[in-house]
Design a protein around this motif. Structure first.
Motif, PDB file in Angstrom:
ATOM      1  N   VAL A 196      40.486  40.096  38.191  1.00 48.16           N
ATOM      2  CA  VAL A 196      38.994  40.183  37.966  1.00 48.16           C
ATOM      3  C   VAL A 196      38.583  38.531  37.620  1.00 48.16           C
ATOM      4  CG1 VAL A 196      36.756  40.591  36.771  1.00 48.16           C
ATOM      5  CG2 VAL A 196      38.558  42.393  37.322  1.00 48.16           C
ATOM      6  N   ALA A 197      39.689  37.916  36.724  1.00 41.01           N
ATOM      7  CA  ALA A 197      39.626  36.403  36.353  1.00 41.01           C
ATOM      8  C   ALA A 197      39.627  35.775  37.698  1.00 41.01           C
ATOM      9  CB  ALA A 197      40.344  36.202  35.235  1.00 41.01           C
ATOM     10  N   GLU A 198      40.463  35.960  38.458  1.00 39.57           N
ATOM     11  CA  GLU A 198      40.809  35.112  39.778  1.00 39.57           C
ATOM     12  C   GLU A 198      39.549  35.436  40.595  1.00 39.57           C
ATOM     13  OE1 GLU A 198      43.200  32.700  42.408  1.00 39.57           O
ATOM     14  OE2 GLU A 198      42.363  32.904  40.319  1.00 39.57           O
ATOM     15  N   LEU A 199      39.217  36.525  40.814  1.00 39.40           N
ATOM     16  CA  LEU A 199      37.889  36.743  41.541  1.00 39.40           C
ATOM     17  C   LEU A 199      36.848  36.109  41.054  1.00 39.40           C
ATOM     18  CD1 LEU A 199      38.450  40.594  42.512  1.00 39.40           C
ATOM     19  CD2 LEU A 199      39.192  38.576  43.798  1.00 39.40           C
ATOM     20  N   SER A 200      36.651  35.988  39.934  1.00 42.69           N
ATOM     21  CA  SER A 200      35.488  35.370  39.349  1.00 42.69           C
ATOM     22  C   SER A 200      35.644  33.972  39.564  1.00 42.69           C
ATOM     23  CB  SER A 200      35.337  35.569  37.689  1.00 42.69           C
ATOM     24  OG  SER A 200      34.277  34.956  37.164  1.00 42.69           O
ATOM     25  N   ARG A 201      36.916  33.519  39.522  1.00 40.55           N
ATOM     26  CA  ARG A 201      37.079  31.971  39.874  1.00 40.55           C
ATOM     27  C   ARG A 201      36.601  31.610  41.147  1.00 40.55           C
ATOM     28  NH1 ARG A 201      40.424  28.750  42.451  1.00 40.55           N
ATOM     29  NH2 ARG A 201      41.729  30.428  43.398  1.00 40.55           N
ATOM     30  N   VAL A 202      36.773  32.351  42.213  1.00 35.90           N
ATOM     31  CA  VAL A 202      36.539  31.921  43.471  1.00 35.90           C
ATOM     32  C   VAL A 202      35.015  32.350  43.983  1.00 35.90           C
ATOM     33  CG1 VAL A 202      38.940  32.218  44.468  1.00 35.90           C
ATOM     34  CG2 VAL A 202      37.407  33.991  44.594  1.00 35.90           C
ATOM     35  N   LEU A 203      34.612  33.334  42.943  1.00 32.51           N
ATOM     36  CA  LEU A 203      32.973  33.445  43.316  1.00 32.51           C
ATOM     37  C   LEU A 203      32.088  32.328  42.742  1.00 32.51           C
ATOM     38  CD1 LEU A 203      31.338  36.131  44.292  1.00 32.51           C
ATOM     39  CD2 LEU A 203      31.319  36.866  42.307  1.00 32.51           C
ATOM     40  N   ALA A 204      31.139  32.087  43.551  1.00 30.25           N
ATOM     41  CA  ALA A 204      30.124  31.074  42.981  1.00 30.25           C
ATOM     42  C   ALA A 204      29.229  31.701  42.008  1.00 30.25           C
ATOM     43  CB  ALA A 204      29.347  30.571  44.216  1.00 30.25           C
ATOM     44  N   PRO A 205      28.648  31.010  41.254  1.00 31.00           N
ATOM     45  CA  PRO A 205      27.656  31.347  40.086  1.00 31.00           C
ATOM     46  C   PRO A 205      26.631  32.126  40.966  1.00 31.00           C
ATOM     47  CG  PRO A 205      28.513  29.145  39.653  1.00 31.00           C
ATOM     48  CD  PRO A 205      29.079  29.347  40.835  1.00 31.00           C
ATOM     49  N   GLY A 206      26.099  33.251  40.347  1.00 26.47           N
ATOM     50  CA  GLY A 206      25.141  34.038  41.091  1.00 26.47           C
ATOM     51  C   GLY A 206      25.902  34.809  42.515  1.00 26.47           C
ATOM     52  N   GLY A 207      27.024  34.665  42.490  1.00 26.01           N
ATOM     53  CA  GLY A 207      27.556  35.420  43.669  1.00 26.01           C
ATOM     54  C   GLY A 207      27.642  36.829  43.322  1.00 26.01           C
ATOM     55  N   LEU A 208      27.755  37.837  44.144  1.00 24.83           N
ATOM     56  CA  LEU A 208      27.857  39.378  43.962  1.00 24.83           C
ATOM     57  C   LEU A 208      29.303  39.741  43.892  1.00 24.83           C
ATOM     58  CD1 LEU A 208      24.949  40.375  46.257  1.00 24.83           C
ATOM     59  CD2 LEU A 208      25.156  40.322  43.500  1.00 24.83           C
ATOM     60  N   LEU A 209      29.900  40.590  43.034  1.00 23.89           N
ATOM     61  CA  LEU A 209      31.040  41.327  43.197  1.00 23.89           C
ATOM     62  C   LEU A 209      30.660  42.765  43.056  1.00 23.89           C
ATOM     63  CD1 LEU A 209      34.111  41.401  42.518  1.00 23.89           C
ATOM     64  CD2 LEU A 209      33.581  41.725  40.208  1.00 23.89           C
ATOM     65  N   TYR A 210      31.067  43.301  44.468  1.00 20.57           N
ATOM     66  CA  TYR A 210      30.853  44.672  44.569  1.00 20.57           C
ATOM     67  C   TYR A 210      32.265  45.458  44.631  1.00 20.57           C
ATOM     68  CZ  TYR A 210      29.172  48.657  47.634  1.00 20.57           C
ATOM     69  OH  TYR A 210      28.828  49.745  48.324  1.00 20.57           O
ATOM     70  N   VAL A 211      32.159  46.226  43.544  1.00 23.50           N
ATOM     71  CA  VAL A 211      33.322  47.269  43.132  1.00 23.50           C
ATOM     72  C   VAL A 211      33.208  48.616  43.589  1.00 23.50           C
ATOM     73  CG1 VAL A 211      34.743  48.001  41.100  1.00 23.50           C
ATOM     74  CG2 VAL A 211      34.125  45.769  41.160  1.00 23.50           C
ATOM     75  N   SER A 212      34.135  49.390  43.955  1.00 20.69           N
ATOM     76  CA  SER A 212      34.317  50.630  44.355  1.00 20.69           C
ATOM     77  C   SER A 212      35.748  51.088  43.813  1.00 20.69           C
ATOM     78  CB  SER A 212      34.102  51.032  46.100  1.00 20.69           C
ATOM     79  OG  SER A 212      33.776  52.335  46.114  1.00 20.69           O
ATOM     80  N   ASP A 213      35.477  52.067  43.112  1.00 23.15           N
ATOM     81  CA  ASP A 213      36.925  52.778  42.518  1.00 23.15           C
ATOM     82  C   ASP A 213      36.679  54.316  42.031  1.00 23.15           C
ATOM     83  OD1 ASP A 213      39.679  52.622  41.227  1.00 23.15           O
ATOM     84  OD2 ASP A 213      39.347  50.611  42.183  1.00 23.15           O
ATOM     85  N   VAL A 214      37.990  54.761  41.765  1.00 19.62           N
ATOM     86  CA  VAL A 214      37.780  56.075  41.179  1.00 19.62           C
ATOM     87  C   VAL A 214      37.942  56.370  39.791  1.00 19.62           C
ATOM     88  CG1 VAL A 214      39.093  58.255  41.592  1.00 19.62           C
ATOM     89  CG2 VAL A 214      39.240  56.402  43.336  1.00 19.62           C
ATOM     90  N   VAL A 215      37.031  57.040  39.307  1.00 15.90           N
ATOM     91  CA  VAL A 215      36.717  57.585  37.977  1.00 15.90           C
ATOM     92  C   VAL A 215      37.884  58.602  37.510  1.00 15.90           C
ATOM     93  CG1 VAL A 215      34.670  56.614  37.874  1.00 15.90           C
ATOM     94  CG2 VAL A 215      34.913  59.172  38.266  1.00 15.90           C
TER      95      VAL A 215
END
Length: 216
Positions: free
Chosen positions: A120-139
């Protein structure tokens, strides 16, 4: 990152034959510029990439640790950009490179807390401020079969509750929703919904999708 890399043999073998099913809510991306730079991390054979590309997004890239899955994607959709991850979760892209990052059924393949946080830290690094992170996962599932295998794996290996081994050799994790939310301290939640999905081995499971925005 051993917790990711240790399963390359699975994803290059039987895992490369699987069909992935988490649905894309295109309405969640309705306000995104179709020219936005989109990254699908853990893209597999590019199913989600193909869907959003066919919907009009013109700058879509995908990365995955499995060369076999990447080759499957390139063969089926040679018009899309695929890249093999050499040292997951590290990406070769510059910081703030993307406006949207997709993370579909990836955290379930990463049992370790530290490895999830590093991703998640690496994805946050490459994502621009204001950008969207779309997560889909199993609970976490509440049926007896799953409860038994969560408990057995935790007792044998000391893993977090929700980790288990599939019959065909993958080690996966189902999550408490609160844990998934806690992985995103630098994001503001935009939307969240519970869904049901077919797992890669054909079972019906409860899942969650989260759309969050990186803070400025």
């Amino acid at each position: 990152m051993k917790d990711l890399g240790s399963q390359i043999a699975y994803w290059d073998g039987i895992g490369a034959t699987k069909t992935f099913t988490h649905p894309v809510s295109l309405s969640w991306l309705a306000g995104v510029n179709p020219n936005a730079r989109v990254l699908d991390y853990g893209c597999g054979y590019g199913r989600v990439m193909a869907e959003i590309s066919d919907h009009g997004f013109s700058d879509v890239s995908g990365v995955d640790l499995s060369p076999t899955l990447i080759e499957r994607g390139r063969e089926s959709r040679p018009d899309l950009r695929f890249e093999v991850l050499d040292s997951p979760p590290d990406l070769t892209y510059a910081s703030a490179r993307f406006e949207v990052v997709l993370l579909f059924a990836v955290l379930t393949c990463i049992p370790d807390n530290d490895a999830q946080q590093a991703l998640v830290a690496e994805l946050s690094r490459v994502l621009a401020p204001g950008g969207l992170l779309y997560v889909s996962d199993v609970v976490l599932q509440d049926d007896e079969r799953n409860r038994d295998r969560y408990a057995a794996h935790a007792q044998q290996f000391g893993t977090p509750y929700g980790v288990f081994a599939t019959d065909d050799g993958a080690v996966c994790r189902h999550h408490d929703i609160a844990h998934l939310r806690a992985l995103l301290p630098d994001f503001d939640m935009v939307q969240e919904r519970k869904i049901e999905v077919a797992t890669m081995n054909g079972h019906r499971s409860q899942a969650v999708q989260m759309l969050s925005r990186k803070r400025y």
